[in-house]
Design a protein around this motif. Structure first.
Motif, PDB file in Angstrom:
ATOM      1  N   VAL A   1      33.859  16.969  17.734  1.00 29.72           N
ATOM      2  CA  VAL A   1      33.412  16.499  19.050  1.00 29.72           C
ATOM      3  C   VAL A   1      32.834  17.661  19.840  1.00 29.72           C
ATOM      4  O   VAL A   1      31.747  17.564  20.429  1.00 29.72           O
ATOM      5  CB  VAL A   1      34.587  15.856  19.822  1.00 29.72           C
ATOM      6  CG1 VAL A   1      34.206  15.634  21.276  1.00 29.72           C
ATOM      7  CG2 VAL A   1      34.987  14.536  19.179  1.00 29.72           C
ATOM      8  N   GLN A   2      33.552  18.776  19.841  1.00 30.09           N
ATOM      9  CA  GLN A   2      33.086  19.953  20.589  1.00 30.09           C
ATOM     10  C   GLN A   2      31.823  20.521  19.959  1.00 30.09           C
ATOM     11  O   GLN A   2      30.877  20.898  20.664  1.00 30.09           O
ATOM     12  CB  GLN A   2      34.185  21.015  20.615  1.00 30.09           C
ATOM     13  CG  GLN A   2      33.887  22.168  21.569  1.00 30.09           C
ATOM     14  CD  GLN A   2      35.039  23.137  21.672  1.00 30.09           C
ATOM     15  OE1 GLN A   2      35.993  23.082  20.909  1.00 30.09           O
ATOM     16  NE2 GLN A   2      34.955  24.051  22.619  1.00 30.09           N
ATOM     17  N   LEU A   3      31.786  20.544  18.642  1.00 26.79           N
ATOM     18  CA  LEU A   3      30.623  21.111  17.940  1.00 26.79           C
ATOM     19  C   LEU A   3      29.381  20.260  18.169  1.00 26.79           C
ATOM     20  O   LEU A   3      28.291  20.783  18.424  1.00 26.79           O
ATOM     21  CB  LEU A   3      30.950  21.211  16.449  1.00 26.79           C
ATOM     22  CG  LEU A   3      30.132  22.176  15.584  1.00 26.79           C
ATOM     23  CD1 LEU A   3      30.234  23.591  16.102  1.00 26.79           C
ATOM     24  CD2 LEU A   3      30.583  22.112  14.147  1.00 26.79           C
TER      25      LEU A   3
ATOM     26  N   GLU B   1      33.254  24.302   6.703  1.00 25.68           N
ATOM     27  CA  GLU B   1      33.101  23.234   5.721  1.00 25.68           C
ATOM     28  C   GLU B   1      31.756  22.517   5.827  1.00 25.68           C
ATOM     29  O   GLU B   1      31.378  21.772   4.924  1.00 25.68           O
ATOM     30  CB  GLU B   1      34.242  22.216   5.875  1.00 25.68           C
ATOM     31  CG  GLU B   1      35.589  22.757   5.443  1.00 25.68           C
ATOM     32  CD  GLU B   1      36.695  21.729   5.550  1.00 25.68           C
ATOM     33  OE1 GLU B   1      36.409  20.580   5.938  1.00 25.68           O
ATOM     34  OE2 GLU B   1      37.840  22.069   5.233  1.00 25.68           O
ATOM     35  N   LEU B   2      31.028  22.743   6.917  1.00 27.02           N
ATOM     36  CA  LEU B   2      29.729  22.078   7.090  1.00 27.02           C
ATOM     37  C   LEU B   2      28.625  22.728   6.265  1.00 27.02           C
ATOM     38  O   LEU B   2      27.561  22.146   6.090  1.00 27.02           O
ATOM     39  CB  LEU B   2      29.330  22.079   8.576  1.00 27.02           C
ATOM     40  CG  LEU B   2      30.270  21.320   9.523  1.00 27.02           C
ATOM     41  CD1 LEU B   2      29.766  21.447  10.954  1.00 27.02           C
ATOM     42  CD2 LEU B   2      30.379  19.860   9.122  1.00 27.02           C
ATOM     43  N   TRP B   3      28.867  23.931   5.766  1.00 31.49           N
ATOM     44  CA  TRP B   3      27.839  24.632   4.999  1.00 31.49           C
ATOM     45  C   TRP B   3      27.693  24.038   3.599  1.00 31.49           C
ATOM     46  O   TRP B   3      28.673  23.610   2.985  1.00 31.49           O
ATOM     47  CB  TRP B   3      28.182  26.113   4.854  1.00 31.49           C
ATOM     48  CG  TRP B   3      27.939  26.920   6.080  1.00 31.49           C
ATOM     49  CD1 TRP B   3      28.853  27.306   6.999  1.00 31.49           C
ATOM     50  CD2 TRP B   3      26.685  27.452   6.509  1.00 31.49           C
ATOM     51  NE1 TRP B   3      28.260  28.035   7.985  1.00 31.49           N
ATOM     52  CE2 TRP B   3      26.922  28.154   7.716  1.00 31.49           C
ATOM     53  CE3 TRP B   3      25.383  27.418   6.007  1.00 31.49           C
ATOM     54  CZ2 TRP B   3      25.913  28.803   8.413  1.00 31.49           C
ATOM     55  CZ3 TRP B   3      24.378  28.060   6.702  1.00 31.49           C
ATOM     56  CH2 TRP B   3      24.645  28.744   7.892  1.00 31.49           C
ATOM     57  N   LEU B   4      26.469  24.062   3.095  1.00 33.69           N
ATOM     58  CA  LEU B   4      26.247  23.735   1.694  1.00 33.69           C
ATOM     59  C   LEU B   4      26.664  24.924   0.835  1.00 33.69           C
ATOM     60  O   LEU B   4      26.669  26.067   1.281  1.00 33.69           O
ATOM     61  CB  LEU B   4      24.770  23.425   1.447  1.00 33.69           C
ATOM     62  CG  LEU B   4      24.191  22.250   2.233  1.00 33.69           C
ATOM     63  CD1 LEU B   4      22.728  22.083   1.886  1.00 33.69           C
ATOM     64  CD2 LEU B   4      24.947  20.977   1.932  1.00 33.69           C
TER      65      LEU B   4
ATOM     66  N   ALA C   1      29.091  32.131  12.390  1.00 36.81           N
ATOM     67  CA  ALA C   1      30.323  32.877  12.691  1.00 36.81           C
ATOM     68  C   ALA C   1      31.472  32.411  11.809  1.00 36.81           C
ATOM     69  O   ALA C   1      32.325  33.212  11.405  1.00 36.81           O
ATOM     70  CB  ALA C   1      30.677  32.714  14.166  1.00 36.81           C
ATOM     71  N   ALA C   2      31.493  31.117  11.499  1.00 32.56           N
ATOM     72  CA  ALA C   2      32.580  30.578  10.672  1.00 32.56           C
ATOM     73  C   ALA C   2      32.604  31.216   9.289  1.00 32.56           C
ATOM     74  O   ALA C   2      33.669  31.404   8.705  1.00 32.56           O
ATOM     75  CB  ALA C   2      32.440  29.061  10.558  1.00 32.56           C
ATOM     76  N   VAL C   3      31.449  31.554   8.764  1.00 28.35           N
ATOM     77  CA  VAL C   3      31.397  32.201   7.439  1.00 28.35           C
ATOM     78  C   VAL C   3      31.895  33.632   7.522  1.00 28.35           C
ATOM     79  O   VAL C   3      32.551  34.131   6.608  1.00 28.35           O
ATOM     80  CB  VAL C   3      29.959  32.155   6.865  1.00 28.35           C
ATOM     81  CG1 VAL C   3      29.903  32.850   5.515  1.00 28.35           C
ATOM     82  CG2 VAL C   3      29.486  30.719   6.735  1.00 28.35           C
ATOM     83  N   THR C   4      31.634  34.292   8.640  1.00 30.36           N
ATOM     84  CA  THR C   4      32.091  35.684   8.765  1.00 30.36           C
ATOM     85  C   THR C   4      33.601  35.778   8.828  1.00 30.36           C
ATOM     86  O   THR C   4      34.174  36.792   8.455  1.00 30.36           O
ATOM     87  CB  THR C   4      31.499  36.342  10.025  1.00 30.36           C
ATOM     88  OG1 THR C   4      32.001  35.670  11.188  1.00 30.36           O
ATOM     89  CG2 THR C   4      29.982  36.293  10.018  1.00 30.36           C
TER      90      THR C   4
ATOM     91  N   GLN D   1      25.247  25.518  17.797  1.00 26.43           N
ATOM     92  CA  GLN D   1      25.887  25.043  16.569  1.00 26.43           C
ATOM     93  C   GLN D   1      25.616  26.001  15.419  1.00 26.43           C
ATOM     94  O   GLN D   1      26.520  26.321  14.632  1.00 26.43           O
ATOM     95  CB  GLN D   1      25.366  23.647  16.207  1.00 26.43           C
ATOM     96  CG  GLN D   1      25.922  22.532  17.066  1.00 26.43           C
ATOM     97  CD  GLN D   1      25.471  21.161  16.567  1.00 26.43           C
ATOM     98  OE1 GLN D   1      25.458  20.897  15.375  1.00 26.43           O
ATOM     99  NE2 GLN D   1      25.102  20.288  17.496  1.00 26.43           N
ATOM    100  N   MET D   2      24.390  26.467  15.329  1.00 29.97           N
ATOM    101  CA  MET D   2      24.049  27.400  14.257  1.00 29.97           C
ATOM    102  C   MET D   2      24.835  28.688  14.383  1.00 29.97           C
ATOM    103  O   MET D   2      25.352  29.231  13.394  1.00 29.97           O
ATOM    104  CB  MET D   2      22.531  27.691  14.293  1.00 29.97           C
ATOM    105  CG  MET D   2      22.081  28.713  13.252  1.00 29.97           C
ATOM    106  SD  MET D   2      22.537  28.273  11.564  1.00 29.97           S
ATOM    107  CE  MET D   2      21.479  26.877  11.284  1.00 29.97           C
TER     108      MET D   2
END
Length: 1671
Positions: free
Chosen positions: A817-819, A939-942, A833-836, A827-828
């Motif tokens: 919801v926040q994203l 988890e959204l990344w391919l 940042a999530a991968v780092t 979002q990008m």
């Protein structure tokens, strides 16, 4: 040609056409809606089984590496094969409906016979695909196919933004029925299809009682050529690729750009898909396992067969459904004919469309759609099913033909509820629970067996969302549990109690508002407040609101007044009516009673006056009445209103409450979530009221989360790893914690087992760090019957990796919801940042962000920090501080509106953002506020994109993956990177030179300069120097160094302190995890070993163990690797493992690991005496060889060899200490050999530091073993070595290390004056070098030396420095040592520096700290000191509590001063307990005394026990002897202890001993004068051992010694302060009376005392000493 094809496939129109059938792409439809078209054709319905089960398997997977992308790959592997077959055979895929598809062969009627044959051939080949394919992921894929042929009608409908199409007619109905008849791998022909086909070509099987038939196979004539037949048939297909395009699967792949056509086709595609096409993103970009809410709408028509009739009804329904969904960000995903009706598959929560209160919005939309469609002409029945949960949302199909669809069990459940419960709106239990709507909005329905659904759970009918006054049902939702205290909200409750007290004594209103986001526990607080608010003379009314009530005028006041008037208890309207009449008869004219009808559901006659009143006038009349009622009520009793979910108060109710607060003294308490929009004027006025207080709720503290978990699980303690996971993951939010626990329980991660005492636990590597987090004493006080709760503990299932667990669906939904509410650029940034990682640096983020400049990034970060997505910190230290404690649990604002920019007088937003940007620029470290956001975004990344990002991160981080500049940038495992090829980046010459310098290598010019400038080693300490001259020369050398360091021109002092800890956390840890994600296990292993070594350097054994376990897992995976580099990694692993075991006192395991490491390093350590003798001989020869080689200054070994030698040196350094601990006589020879091998290995390295360290270790070994001469030579060699060092960089640190180590050695050997001199100089040097990790150690031992010398003024000064350092560096160990010394001061020096209560509070708060808990010695000392304190007070319950804790730590024997300091305190506590046993005439007191004396003797007998501890140990032995009636041995031990104290200069112990001597002398005189009487006394007295006078009279204040009495007075504490003296005795057997110690034993003890002069560089050091060889 291929390049042209690639170009065409990249065109937007081609990518759009891939989502649509040829029927639409090439169709020519009327612009009118609805429009109808008629044609003939063959339909194929393919149902694929197994995908739903697989979706469920993936959606409930534990780990993040089991995401949507793997599911997409598997789905599309099968579906694309079917699509390809259909396209090859000329078919057109009309729709994908989850795991089914509908295909069409559109031809003229006369071609149907031949085309049916083609379609049957296609169907059989599809079945053939799955007969030979192996199942993936345990998936058993089978297909069922139904075929039909005949007239088909197509209906196109929609609005100005979206178009949809349907195929309807008998053929559509037939194909669905045919597919339903099919079993797995069947092809069923509908009756009409069987009539139209070429029957001679088909072998069939009749289906009983059906006109449809089953196809077995095709049986063409022998002359039949299918290829020619197929080619002929395809000439009748308008859009089958031929000619130049014959190799294409689909002609639409070559569409040319046509803006008009493109605009037309876009209307058939979802907006999110169009965005993806515009951004040229990969097809898998929108594929997710995502929590959504499915709304399935089915419309059954009165006249199903006529398209013209139902077309307008579908059009009207579609337009309304679209308009309703658009409001709440829902979308129509599919429209198709389904079981005699038209079905709309609507979805809330698609990517980018997630909104708060999604479930409530879905139900609201469902009811609205139901109400509207039920009124549409020609619609007979409306059925709606609503289900919530995780489903697969993504693009399935082939690259040339695919659609965005949803697959999952929740889709099936919604569809089945829609069909099995017709004519109503139904929902599943997840939707029911997630709606947060009152239970009376729903009705539970009888369960039905539904096809394809194993267990749907309870099914509910949604009765409608128009709020009604349900009297007696608006109470607070949660209930109070007596056994479950409200945790972490003491301040909030205390504030309420103060406010209520003020309200009850004043005559004005009070308003108390608790604001907090969902999940913070607002309802629990109000429930506790309701309980506490109960009392006489005031009345409490508590209600809970819902979102629906917000839209009902005056609803809140309606409910409150119903409670005030007592209507909530009435069961019938007549009873309510009677009550109302009695209440209002004096306040309201009877003709106005009817005003109450609608509000309270009563039936007063409507008067003419009321019928003429306007709505506004009625409202005012009611408000006046209610005010009168409340005024009258308040006169009798005060009223307290408690309102939960206050953000749902309607505007009219706010306005009435504002008047009420001004006119009537009431107390309003409410909880509310932050307002999404600006509240109404009345609400703002209330918040500005001078008597209103706004309390903003914050997160719970980590200890409160820990308490909550223990209560929820009903266990005594939880693993530290679980504690950390829940504290970090929950962010202090109770709801988050509960959801995480549910998720762990669902995946069976939690294991419960009976609590086992530490004494019974068999120590192995796996349970060595069995680290449990326990609730504090506070919880025991708060929780009734805590001791009666379960005796179980919670552990984790084997092999579980908590960090990799996928977040629960509910929390993932919150994050989505926040994203989804963010802009695309934000979002990008969050996704990158999530991968780092959870924590990252701004530099790393900037590196991985695509095409961003720094200004853009800073601005975006500032916005996201403001939105509580990120937190920013200046450095790692600031981050670590923040992680220890969450923000304050509450913030109180008086007249809060003026203080809250979001609600009233706001500051300029641009100014605020600018300030945040400035703050972000200053910050270096960024961290996600909530780990669940990081995991969700990750988890959204391919897979491919994620891998590329990990690689980018690794390339950037590896440049800084080494020790800090202060530590000269080397590896944590010396020369590590020379042994393993782990570099991703290409090295240039400058980088290589920099790395070589960091490892101590010099350029040719530097080597030449070194040879010219460095003087040859000379005999610095000549034979004619006296001990005093040697001492002065060494001390003056250190003074000169300190003076040079202070001179600014020397450029010796580093610019900053050590940053290694930050590098480990911010660089090396993330790097290891990036390599794990990349599958580079060898590189990940390298960095895990680096992390382990770093944590060992930092003194954190627990973290070292944690990362060793990660390394162990990788080692097993790489076990087949036989390379040299892997062998070295294994050796490094075992050596580090040995070091961890050594630090934990597990010497057997440590020895095993170290031996294994040495074997891998090609250095075998002997196992038997023969081998020992040979190795000793060889090592002596090696020693002479290396000493000679050192004198000749030969070239250094190669880099790999150096790495080996450094590891060997580390192993030998630990081995000699381990063997020194053992009592067997031959172990001293093993110890000596290990020490000698350490020296030889160090000499081979030709590294100054390693050589000096080895010399000092060798010297200490000889001193502890009692051999004179050799140790002195080794110390002088170390000093000669540093005299020749260049005083720059490493050289100055080596000098500081030597002063530090010598100071520690002299303290251990009991030469306190020299220890103080050396320690004070080491303190100055480390302070100047800004090395806190060495500095605090020096201060710790310097304080001990000063303490024993009773130099209290200097001691206080040193303790002040130690405290400042511990606070500045946030160093827990130095703080613990500080309190240890404070306890010693209280116990022995007779004054208070820090109170006992403060020391005890520190212990209780930090005893679970991982550094203290797994640091052998410090907690042993602290627990024992507290136990001594309680023993002196004769508080034996408290004594046993702490003594038992200390006892569990005693087996962790390490040859360190800290351990022996702790064990001596522990033994003292045992001696005091022995006194208590003897005074209480305990049966086993004598045996306990014998065992105690044995233990004390064994401590003295150990080589590793420093002589500095002997006076105290002998003093304890003397005391134990006198307690047991052995006065002669007591005198002997006291004399020995006194002699040792005088030799050492131990002023403190000597003072105690002199007092004990006086007491002993008094005892002897008393014993002599009463000898005759004693001989004539009763037998019982004769058997009882005589005791000194200070050990008698249990009821009097214990008189253990004069010193104890003096300490008691000085402490000004409790009056009963027992004494402590004492030390050991050489015992042979556990007889009733301890045997006398031998004179030889005491002489040996005295000899050890004389050795202390040797430790002071005295004349005995010149002696050669005995040769240490095995016999």
């Amino acid at each position: 040609m291929s390049s042209r094809r690639e170009e065409s496939q990249d065109r937007a129109i081609v990518r759009i056409a891939a989502h649509l059938p040829d029927l639409i792409v090439y169709g020519d439809f009327s612009p009118e809606r609805p429009s109808v078209d008629y044609f003939d054709g063959v339909l194929m319905f393919v149902d694929i089984s197994g995908f739903t089960a697989m979706t469920e398997k993936f959606s409930t997977a534990m780990y993040m590496d089991r995401g949507a992308e793997q599911l997409v790959e598997i789905l599309n592997h099968y579906i694309s094969a079917i699509v390809e077959k259909v396209l090859i055979f000329g078919g057109d895929i009309l729709k994908f409906a989850g795991d089914a598809l509908l295909a069409l062969w559109k031809v003229e009627r006369r071609q149907l016979e031949n085309i049916i044959t083609v379609v049957i051939k296609c169907s059989l080949e599809i079945h053939g695909l799955f007969e030979t394919q192996e199942a993936e992921e345990g998936l058993d894929v089978r297909v069922k196919i139904g075929l039909a042929a005949g007239h088909i009608t197509m209906l196109v409908f929609g609005d100005e933004t979206r178009n949809y199409f349907l195929v309807i007619g008998q053929a559509v109905e037939d194909v669905r029925l045919a597919q339903n008849m099919a079993q797995m791998n069947d092809v069923i022909l509908s009756p009409n299809c069987w009539q139209l086909c070429d029957r001679s070509m088909i072998e069939i099987e009749r289906i009983p009682d059906q006109r449809a038939v089953k196809v077995n196979f095709l049986k063409p004539p022998s002359t039949f050529n299918f290829d020619e037949f197929f080619t002929k048939c395809m000439t009748f297909m308008n859009y089958y690729p031929s000619g130049d395009h014959k190799n294409l699967l689909r002609l639409a792949c070559m569409l040319e750009s046509d803006p008009e056509l493109e605009m037309s086709l876009q209307k058939y595609v979802m907006e999110s898909i169009l965005k993806q096409i515009d951004d040229k993103q990969l097809r898998g970009y929108l594929s997710e396992l995502r929590p959504v809410t499915i709304v399935f709408v089915n419309l059954v028509f009165k006249d199903q067969d006529k398209a013209e009739v139902i077309g307008s009804a579908i059009q009207d329904a579609c337009v309304h459904i679209s308009s309703v969904l658009r409001v709440f960000r829902g979308q129509i995903n599919k429209v198709f004919m389904f079981d005699k009706g038209c079905s709309f598959l609507c979805v809330f929560g698609f990517p980018g469309e997630k909104a708060p209160d999604e479930v409530t919005h879905a139900l609201e939309s469902a009811v609205d759609i139901f109400d509207f469609c039920s009124q549409v002409h020609k619609i007979h029945t409306v059925s709606i099913g609503v289900a919530s949960g995780i489903v697969f949302c993504g693009i399935v199909g082939h690259s040339v033909r695919h659609e965005y669809t949803v697959i999952g069990q929740k889709v099936n459940i919604a569809a089945r509820m829609m069909m099995y419960y017709p004519g109503i709106v139904t929902c599943d239990s997840v939707t029911y629970n997630g709606s947060n709507l009152p239970a009376y909005f729903f009705k539970e329905l009888p369960k039905k067996v539904m096809k394809g659904v194993a267990d749907s759970g309870p099914v509910y009918q949604c009765l409608g969302l128009n709020e009604k006054v349900m009297f007696g049902m608006a109470y607070l939702i949660c209930s109070r549990d007596e056994g479950y205290p409200l945790l972490g909200r003491d301040k909030e409750i205390k504030y309420f109690m103060c406010t209520m007290k003020e309200f009850l004594v004043s005559n004005c209103s009070r308003v108390l508002m608790y604001e907090g986001s969902t999940g913070y526990g607002k309802s629990q607080i109000l429930m506790e407040i309701e309980y506490l608010a109960q009392g006489e003379n005031h009345r409490t009314i508590a209600i809970a609101l819902t979102k629906i009530g917000f839209h009902q005028n005056f609803y809140t006041i309606q409910i409150l007044m119903a409670n005030v008037l007592g209507l909530d208890a009435c069961k019938h309207y007549k009873e309510r009516q009677t009550n109302l009449q009695n209440k209002v008869k004096t306040l309201l004219d009877e003709k106005f009673y009817c005003l109450l009808n609608d509000l309270f559901h009563v039936q007063f006659p409507i008067s003419r006056e009321v019928s003429k009143m306007t709505t506004l006038k009625k409202q005012k009349q009611l408000e006046t009445l209610f005010l009168k009622i409340l005024e009258q009520t308040v006169k009798e009793e005060r009223i307290i209103f408690i309102i939960d979910e206050g953000q749902f108060i309607d505007s009219a109710s706010w306005a009435f409450m504002e008047k009420l607060i001004r006119t009537v003294p009431i107390f309003v308490i409410m909880s509310l979530s932050p307002f999404t929009d600006t509240p109404c004027v009345a609400a703002r006025t209330i918040m500005k009221n001078r008597n209103a207080t706004y309390v903003t709720l914050g997160a719970l503290q980590p200890k409160d989360i820990r308490h909550k978990v223990c209560l929820d699980l009903n266990v005594r303690c939880i693993p530290k790893e679980l504690d950390t996971y829940l504290v970090e993951g929950s962010c202090g939010i109770p709801f988050y914690c509960e959801e995480l626990l549910k998720n762990l329980d669902h995946h069976r991660v939690l294991v419960f087992q009976p609590m086992e005492s530490e004494e019974k636990t068999n120590m192995t590597w796996n349970n060595l760090f069995k680290n449990f987090s326990r609730p504090s004493e506070e919880l025991k006080i708060l929780t009734p019957n805590y001791e009666e709760r379960s005796e179980e503990v919670c552990t984790l299932a084997s092999g579980v990796r908590l960090k990799n667990l996928s977040p629960p669906a509910s929390l993932k939904e919150t994050s989505l919801v926040q994203l989804d509410s963010m802009s695309l650029s934000h979002q990008m940034l969050v996704r990158c940042a999530a991968v780092t990682g959870l924590t990252f640096t701004t530099e790393l983020l900037f590196e991985v962000l695509p095409c961003w400049n720094m200004k853009m990034m800073i601005k975006a970060l500032a916005t996201l920090v403001d939105a509580n997505v990120f937190d920013c910190f200046r450095n790692g230290k600031e981050l670590r501080t923040a992680l220890k404690h969450n923000a304050a649990s509450c913030k109180v604002n008086h007249r809060s509106l003026s203080l809250r920019p979001g609600l009233g007088i706001a500051r300029d937003e641009g100014e605020e953002l600018h300030e945040l940007e400035s703050e972000v620029i200053e910050c270096h470290v960024i961290r996600f506020c909530r780990p669940v956001m990081q995991k969700t975004a990750y988890e959204l990344w391919l897979k491919a994109e994620r891998r590329a990002m990990h690689l980018k991160c690794a390339r950037f981080l590896e440049e800084d993956a080494h020790r800090c500049d202060h530590c000269r940038s080397g590896d944590f495992v010396p020369y590590h990177h020379f042994t393993v090829d782990i570099r991703l980046n290409t090295l240039d010459v400058d980088t290589i030179q920099k790395m070589a310098k960091s490892q101590g290598y010099k350029t040719e010019e530097e080597i030449t300069f070194s040879k010219i400038e460095t003087p040859k080693k000379s005999e610095i300490f000549s034979e004619n120097l006296s001990p005093e001259e040697i001492r002065e020369k060494i001390l003056s050398f250190f003074d000169v160094i300190i003076t040079k360091m202070k001179m600014p021109e020397e450029d010796i002092i580093p610019l900053e302190s050590c940053q290694c800890e930050e590098i480990v956390e911010m660089v090396i840890m993330p790097l290891a995890h990036h390599f794990l994600a990349l599958g580079e296990n060898n590189k990940a292993l390298y960095y895990f070993l680096e992390i382990t070594s770093a944590y060992l350097i930092l003194g954190d054994n627990y973290m070292a163990h944690l990362y060793l376990k990660e390394g162990e897992r990788l080692l097993k995976m790489l076990k087949d690797d036989r390379s040299w580099s892997h062998t070295f990694e294994a050796a490094a692993f075992y050596s580090l493992k040995g070091q961890v075991c050594f630090n934990m006192g597990q010497m057997v395991l440590a020895k095993k690991m170290l031996r294994k490491a040495l074997r891998l390093l090609n250095r075998v350590f002997p196992y038997n005496l023969i081998s020992l003798f040979l190795h000793t001989h060889v090592e002596k020869n090696r020693h002479f060889y290396y000493a000679d080689q050192q004198a000749q200054e030969s070239s250094r070994p190669g880099k790999r060899r150096l790495a080996q030698l450094y590891r060997q040196t580390a192993c030998f350094s630990l081995l000699w200490q381990i063997y020194s601990l053992n009592y067997f006589f031959h172990h001293k020879y093993y110890s000596h050999l290990a020490a000698m091998m350490q020296v030889n290995t160090a000499l081979e390295t030709q590294d100054d530091f390693q050589i000096i360290k080895a010399y000092l270790d060798y010297a200490l070994h000889h001193q502890l073993a009692g051999y004179q001469g050799v140790w002195f030579k080794q110390e002088l060699m170390a000093m000669e070595q540093i005299f020749n060092l260049p005083l720059k960089g490493v050289g100055i640190e080596i000098v500081s290390y030597v002063a530090d180590t010598l100071g520690y050695t002299k303290l251990l050997m009991g030469h306190l004056d020299l220890a103080i001199d050396l320690g004070s100089r080491a303190h100055k040097m480390w302070a100047l070098l800004r090395n806190p990790n060495r500095h605090y150690i020096v201060l710790c031992w310097l304080s001990k030396s000063l303490f024993l010398k009773s130099r209290n003024k200097q001691l206080i000064q040193v303790l002040g420095w130690l405290w400042d350092l511990s606070v500045t560096e946030e160093h827990i160990f130095s703080k613990a040592f500080f309190y240890f010394v404070c306890l010693d001061i209280m116990l022995y020096s007779g004054f208070v520096y820090k109170t006992f209560e403060e020391c005890l509070e520190f212990i209780r708060q930090n005893e679970d700290n991982r550094i203290l808990k797994f640091q052998s010695g410090i907690l042993l000392g602290l627990y024992s000191s507290v136990a001594i304190w309680y023993a002196r007070l004769q508080d034996w319950d408290s004594f046993h509590e702490f003594s038992s804790r200390a006892k569990n730590l005693v087996p962790r024997r390490t040859p360190t001063a800290l351990y022996y300091e702790g064990i001596s305190r522990y033994m003292e506590g045992e001696v005091l307990y022995l006194q208590k046993q003897i005074e209480g005439q305990s049966e086993n007191a004598q045996d306990s005394g014998v065992e105690l004396l044995k233990s004390l003797e064994s401590l003295v007998a150990q080589n590793t026990t420093g002589p500095v501890f002997y006076p105290r140990l002998y003093h304890l032995m003397a005391y134990a002897c006198i307690l047991m009636g052995d006065g002669q041995n007591c005198d002997l031990f006291l004399n020995t202890a006194l002699q040792l104290s005088e030799t050492q200069g131990n002023v403190l112990e000597r003072c105690w001993l002199n007092m004990s001597k006086v007491g002993a002398a008094g005892r002897d005189r008393t014993a002599a004068s009463g000898a005759a009487g004693a001989r004539g006394g009763p037998a019982s007295q004769a058997r009882r051992p005589s005791r000194p006078v200070w050990a008698r009279r249990a009821r009097a204040p214990p008189r253990l010694s004069l010193a104890a009495r003096g300490a008691s007075l000085a402490l000004r504490g409790p009056r009963r302060v027992p004494a402590l003296p004492p030390g050991p005795s050489l015992l042979r057997s556990p007889t009733r009376r301890p045997p006398r110690p031998t004179r030889a034993g005491c002489a040996r003890a005295a000899g050890r005392g004389r050795r202390l002069s040797v430790g002071a560089w005295g004349p005995e050091a010149r002696g050669p000493g005995p040769a240490l060889t095995p016999h």
